[in-house]
Design a protein around this motif. Structure first.
Motif, PDB file in Angstrom:
ATOM      1  N   ALA A 169       4.729  -7.882 -10.043  1.00 58.32           N
ATOM      2  CA  ALA A 169       5.963  -8.664 -10.074  1.00 58.32           C
ATOM      3  C   ALA A 169       7.188  -7.840  -9.679  1.00 58.32           C
ATOM      4  O   ALA A 169       8.121  -8.361  -9.058  1.00 58.32           O
ATOM      5  CB  ALA A 169       6.165  -9.251 -11.472  1.00 58.32           C
ATOM      6  N   LEU A 170       7.197  -6.555 -10.020  1.00 58.71           N
ATOM      7  CA  LEU A 170       8.361  -5.707  -9.758  1.00 58.71           C
ATOM      8  C   LEU A 170       8.239  -4.888  -8.474  1.00 58.71           C
ATOM      9  O   LEU A 170       9.120  -4.081  -8.173  1.00 58.71           O
ATOM     10  CB  LEU A 170       8.588  -4.764 -10.942  1.00 58.71           C
ATOM     11  CG  LEU A 170       8.917  -5.439 -12.281  1.00 58.71           C
ATOM     12  CD1 LEU A 170       9.099  -4.399 -13.386  1.00 58.71           C
ATOM     13  CD2 LEU A 170      10.171  -6.309 -12.162  1.00 58.71           C
ATOM     14  N   ALA A 171       7.166  -5.084  -7.733  1.00 62.18           N
ATOM     15  CA  ALA A 171       6.958  -4.306  -6.513  1.00 62.18           C
ATOM     16  C   ALA A 171       7.960  -4.709  -5.436  1.00 62.18           C
ATOM     17  O   ALA A 171       8.376  -5.859  -5.343  1.00 62.18           O
ATOM     18  CB  ALA A 171       5.541  -4.498  -6.006  1.00 62.18           C
ATOM     19  N   SER A 172       8.335  -3.743  -4.610  1.00 68.11           N
ATOM     20  CA  SER A 172       9.246  -3.964  -3.490  1.00 68.11           C
ATOM     21  C   SER A 172       8.554  -3.585  -2.182  1.00 68.11           C
ATOM     22  O   SER A 172       7.692  -2.700  -2.165  1.00 68.11           O
ATOM     23  CB  SER A 172      10.508  -3.089  -3.633  1.00 68.11           C
ATOM     24  OG  SER A 172      11.166  -3.339  -4.844  1.00 68.11           O
ATOM     25  N   PRO A 173       8.903  -4.221  -1.075  1.00 70.88           N
ATOM     26  CA  PRO A 173       8.371  -3.788   0.221  1.00 70.88           C
ATOM     27  C   PRO A 173       8.742  -2.329   0.483  1.00 70.88           C
ATOM     28  O   PRO A 173       9.804  -1.863   0.067  1.00 70.88           O
ATOM     29  CB  PRO A 173       9.052  -4.729   1.224  1.00 70.88           C
ATOM     30  CG  PRO A 173       9.473  -5.917   0.417  1.00 70.88           C
ATOM     31  CD  PRO A 173       9.813  -5.388  -0.944  1.00 70.88           C
ATOM     32  N   GLN A 174       7.862  -1.611   1.157  1.00 67.28           N
ATOM     33  CA  GLN A 174       8.082  -0.198   1.442  1.00 67.28           C
ATOM     34  C   GLN A 174       8.664  -0.046   2.849  1.00 67.28           C
ATOM     35  O   GLN A 174       8.055  -0.475   3.825  1.00 67.28           O
ATOM     36  CB  GLN A 174       6.754   0.567   1.361  1.00 67.28           C
ATOM     37  CG  GLN A 174       6.880   2.061   1.543  1.00 67.28           C
ATOM     38  CD  GLN A 174       7.353   2.777   0.283  1.00 67.28           C
ATOM     39  OE1 GLN A 174       7.265   2.232  -0.817  1.00 67.28           O
ATOM     40  NE2 GLN A 174       7.850   3.988   0.444  1.00 67.28           N
ATOM     41  N   PRO A 175       9.850   0.552   2.980  1.00 69.28           N
ATOM     42  CA  PRO A 175      10.405   0.778   4.316  1.00 69.28           C
ATOM     43  C   PRO A 175       9.456   1.625   5.164  1.00 69.28           C
ATOM     44  O   PRO A 175       8.988   2.684   4.730  1.00 69.28           O
ATOM     45  CB  PRO A 175      11.712   1.530   4.024  1.00 69.28           C
ATOM     46  CG  PRO A 175      12.064   1.171   2.615  1.00 69.28           C
ATOM     47  CD  PRO A 175      10.758   1.010   1.909  1.00 69.28           C
ATOM     48  N   LEU A 176       9.171   1.163   6.363  1.00 69.00           N
ATOM     49  CA  LEU A 176       8.203   1.866   7.209  1.00 69.00           C
ATOM     50  C   LEU A 176       8.625   3.296   7.502  1.00 69.00           C
ATOM     51  O   LEU A 176       7.784   4.199   7.602  1.00 69.00           O
ATOM     52  CB  LEU A 176       8.008   1.117   8.528  1.00 69.00           C
ATOM     53  CG  LEU A 176       7.288  -0.232   8.465  1.00 69.00           C
ATOM     54  CD1 LEU A 176       7.084  -0.760   9.871  1.00 69.00           C
ATOM     55  CD2 LEU A 176       5.961  -0.115   7.746  1.00 69.00           C
ATOM     56  N   ALA A 177       9.923   3.520   7.654  1.00 63.56           N
ATOM     57  CA  ALA A 177      10.399   4.858   8.022  1.00 63.56           C
ATOM     58  C   ALA A 177      10.097   5.889   6.940  1.00 63.56           C
ATOM     59  O   ALA A 177       9.993   7.079   7.232  1.00 63.56           O
ATOM     60  CB  ALA A 177      11.893   4.832   8.310  1.00 63.56           C
ATOM     61  N   THR A 178       9.923   5.451   5.690  1.00 63.90           N
ATOM     62  CA  THR A 178       9.586   6.402   4.631  1.00 63.90           C
ATOM     63  C   THR A 178       8.168   6.944   4.820  1.00 63.90           C
ATOM     64  O   THR A 178       7.853   8.048   4.371  1.00 63.90           O
ATOM     65  CB  THR A 178       9.700   5.757   3.241  1.00 63.90           C
ATOM     66  OG1 THR A 178       8.730   4.702   3.122  1.00 63.90           O
ATOM     67  CG2 THR A 178      11.084   5.177   3.021  1.00 63.90           C
ATOM     68  N   LEU A 179       7.325   6.158   5.489  1.00 67.38           N
ATOM     69  CA  LEU A 179       5.948   6.576   5.725  1.00 67.38           C
ATOM     70  C   LEU A 179       5.767   7.260   7.071  1.00 67.38           C
ATOM     71  O   LEU A 179       4.815   8.025   7.263  1.00 67.38           O
ATOM     72  CB  LEU A 179       5.014   5.363   5.653  1.00 67.38           C
ATOM     73  CG  LEU A 179       4.991   4.593   4.322  1.00 67.38           C
ATOM     74  CD1 LEU A 179       4.128   3.347   4.454  1.00 67.38           C
ATOM     75  CD2 LEU A 179       4.479   5.479   3.195  1.00 67.38           C
TER      76      LEU A 179
END
Length: 509
Positions: A169-179
């Motif tokens: 429920a608390l998850a956020s999308p991960q910015p691609l640039a961080t990966l």
């Protein structure tokens, strides 16, 4: 006083540390859980613009806000992806950091993006496709997983249902640039003490790391430094949710410099896999070609049956000696030759978890060459697999050729471990065994096997029994993984004789 700076992994925020933080605080420590930009409710409007440097800056800011009080120390803890901003921040503030704790994470390297540490190849491909498309909005982030999707990022073993619901429920999308942004390090943090906390339920263990060190993996040799310690937790990839108290106790011990220390490679004392074979076998003629050795029976005329011994892995490409010269493989090959059978060892290219397909090609090519040799009876060949080559048995189980008289496996890994991510369905022996028919199978089971590996063996045996496979199990109750060079006991010797005896009977019948 110790200040723990806690950094969570992909899609998550400070909330995952709530229970652990409370226990650390009650033990007298100070705790700061870092809110990485764009994750866990920390500014979603700028989340898609965040990259790895953004998250490094987030951690640096917390380090600076803590400072170094008299007699205090800062311990950085990075879980999963969080180890990348942790190491980056430690590199920039090495003078302020007392220790880094790697919590079930990889070992970030200079110039390598965090994507390289993502366990699932499908997820890695998804990230690269999204980046190539350059689609604005959702194309610049990796969507957070649904409740059943967390397994692709690590085992959720022991996580309570309510905690898994909250995580989702608390998850956020991960910015691609961080990966995708490469980590840039100056080397300033390389001398900092560190601790690794491994989660056995996710397929990692101290014994496995020690085994890779023993194989000569260059990138792992620094882990034998006395300033590096290790801990092992019997849970999945999310110990802050599944074993809160145990994790807090472990972090306190890590901060105090406690923990297990790895044994360095010592030329004067061979690594376990290079110790002598538990049986004294006579020397026999050995004929070496490029990647294959033939151990030939003496004073035997005419084509002879053959058994091909397939080493485990992954094995670093620079490991010396190469597997075909390891005492276990040469010992079994000499045993075969001493009993009138051609013993074959080979070097195949299982250097990483992504190499099973080409390793399978190498094994198949070796078998073709062996069967084409005029000294070999092409209609009487057996295959014997060890350890991490277990998944390679699937090809031969699914549709056994008529010339394959027996298939054996010693302490095999018969299914992907939890931290392997999605695995090619071609290499699932439990599925393939339904096609084995009457092919004789021999499985040597180590009683002191790691629980995670033992579970894959039991899964395979259950499938074999359901389909009525012709399987014999040889147990070594007090045997370890690789018992042939570790456990020089009568029980171990009996197991070798029994397994070899069964295989030779099927080959020579």
């Amino acid at each position: 006083m110790t200040t723990f700076i806690l950094v969570s992994g992909v899609f998550t925020g400070p909330h995952v540390w709530d229970g652990t933080a409370a226990r650390l605080t009650s033990a007298g420590a100070e705790v700061r859980a870092v809110a990485l930009t764009g994750l866990g409710g920390a500014g979603p409007s700028v989340g898609t613009e965040a990259d790895l440097e953004t998250h490094i800056a987030d951690v640096v800011a917390v380090i600076d806000s803590v400072g170094q009080g008299a007699g205090g120390q800062i311990v950085l803890v990075g879980h999963d992806y969080g180890i990348h901003p942790v190491v980056g921040a430690a590199d920039r503030r090495a003078e302020a950091v007392a220790r880094i704790v790697y919590l079930d994470s990889g070992l970030p390297q200079d110039g390598v993006p965090a994507l390289a540490a993502v366990p699932d190849p499908g997820v890695r491909d998804e990230v690269l496709r999204a980046a190539a498309e350059g689609t604005p909005g959702t194309g610049s982030v990796l969507p957070a997983p649904g409740r059943d999707g967390w397994q692709l990022w690590g085992s959720t073993a022991d996580v309570p249902d309510a905690a898994l619901d909250r995580l989702t429920a608390l998850a956020s999308p991960q910015p691609l640039a961080t990966l995708l942004q490469p980590l840039r390090l100056t080397g300033a943090a390389a001398a900092l003490p560190m601790a690794g906390v491994l989660c056995a339920g996710n397929g990692a263990s101290i014994a496995m790391v020690q085994a890779q060190v023993n194989l000569g993996e260059p990138g792992l040799q620094p882990l034998t430094d006395p300033r590096v310690t290790f801990f092992e937790l019997p849970t999945g990839h999310w110990p802050m949710l599944s074993g809160t108290t145990a994790l807090a106790v472990t972090l306190l011990k890590a901060a105090a410099g406690e923990g297990h220390r790895l044994t360095p490679v010592d030329a004067a004392r061979p690594a376990p896999h290079l110790r002598p074979f538990l049986l004294d076998m006579p020397e026999v003629p050995c004929e070496r070609t490029d990647t294959m050795d033939l151990y030939l029976p003496q004073d035997v005329h005419g084509p002879r049956p053959a058994v091909v011994f397939v080493h485990g892995g992954p094995v670093p490409p620079g490991a010396r000696p190469t597997p075909r010269d390891w005492p276990t493989l040469t010992g079994y090959a000499r045993y075969a030759a001493d009993h009138g059978v051609v013993g074959v060892t080979l070097d195949h290219r299982l250097h990483a978890l992504t190499d099973y397909e080409r390793a399978a090609d190498d094994v198949a090519d070796t078998v073709r060459r062996v069967r084409a040799d005029p000294r070999v009876d092409a209609d009487r060949v057996a295959l014997w697999f060890f350890s991490g080559s277990g998944p390679l048995t699937a090809d031969w189980l699914a549709k056994p050729p008529a010339w394959l008289r027996c298939l054996a496996a010693d302490y095999p890994i018969m299914a992907p471990l939890p931290n392997w991510g999605r695995f090619d369905s071609r290499f699932h022996p439990a599925d393939a065994v339904t096609g084995a028919g009457s092919l004789p199978l021999v499985l040597v089971r180590a009683g002191l096997e790691a629980n995670e590996i033992a579970a894959t063996v039991e899964e395979f045996l259950a499938a074999a029994r359901r389909c009525g496979a012709n399987i014999e199990v040889v147990d070594v109750p007090d045997g370890h993984h690789g018992f042939e060079t570790i456990d020089r006991t009568d029980a171990s010797r009996d197991a070798v004789h029994r397994a070899m005896g069964t295989l030779l009977r099927h080959l020579t019948a």
